[in-house]
Design an enzyme around this catalytic site. Structure first.
Site, PDB file in Angstrom:
ATOM      1  N   THR A  75       2.488   5.028  -3.265  1.00 41.88           N
ATOM      2  CA  THR A  75       1.767   3.783  -3.501  1.00 41.88           C
ATOM      3  C   THR A  75       2.444   3.130  -4.710  1.00 41.88           C
ATOM      4  O   THR A  75       3.348   3.724  -5.312  1.00 41.88           O
ATOM      5  CB  THR A  75       0.277   4.041  -3.814  1.00 41.88           C
TER       6      THR A  75
ATOM      7  N   ALA B 191       0.829  -1.211   0.000  1.00 37.23           N
ATOM      8  CA  ALA B 191       0.000   0.000   0.000  1.00 37.23           C
ATOM      9  C   ALA B 191       0.860   1.256   0.000  1.00 37.23           C
ATOM     10  O   ALA B 191       0.579   2.207  -0.717  1.00 37.23           O
ATOM     11  CB  ALA B 191      -0.943   0.005   1.193  1.00 37.23           C
ATOM     12  N   GLU B 192       1.937   1.264   0.802  1.00 39.11           N
ATOM     13  CA  GLU B 192       2.796   2.446   0.873  1.00 39.11           C
ATOM     14  C   GLU B 192       4.252   2.066   1.046  1.00 39.11           C
ATOM     15  O   GLU B 192       4.583   1.101   1.740  1.00 39.11           O
ATOM     16  CB  GLU B 192       2.406   3.342   2.052  1.00 39.11           C
ATOM     17  N   THR B 193       5.087   2.869   0.413  1.00 41.14           N
ATOM     18  CA  THR B 193       6.529   2.848   0.622  1.00 41.14           C
ATOM     19  C   THR B 193       6.916   4.260   1.039  1.00 41.14           C
ATOM     20  O   THR B 193       6.555   5.225   0.368  1.00 41.14           O
ATOM     21  CB  THR B 193       7.282   2.444  -0.659  1.00 41.14           C
TER      22      THR B 193
END
Length: 90
Positions: free
Chosen positions: A63, A45-47
């Site tokens: 994302t 979902a997120e980095t």
């Protein structure tokens, strides 16, 4: 190019639970296209990418398809990585 990263599960104390985020602590910003490609490769979902500039930390969230203005769980994951893995105090 070799970059160290950590996968942190926010909102849990159990492995493979909670909300995962990838965290990169960088010495300087990578170009936006490279950060986007890295986030797409991880496909979570997120980095989060974080850089210390002076006395302050700056963070950007991606994302797999775009940069976003804010992400709560990736921010918490970044703080956890900075304090517990990297030994930062502020």
């Amino acid at each position: 190019m070799s970059l160290e990263f950590h996968q942190i599960d926010a909102f849990t104390q159990q492995p493979f639970a909670g909300n995962p985020a990838i965290v990169y602590r960088l010495d300087s910003w990578l170009d936006e296209a490279r950060m986007q490609a890295i986030a797409a490769e991880h496909n979570l979902a997120e980095t989060a990418f974080v850089v210390k500039e002076g006395a302050r930390w700056h963070i950007r969230w991606f994302t797999p398809t775009r940069e976003v203005p804010l992400c709560g769980h990736a921010t918490l994951a970044t703080a956890f990585a900075l304090f517990t893995v990297h030994g930062e105090t502020a």
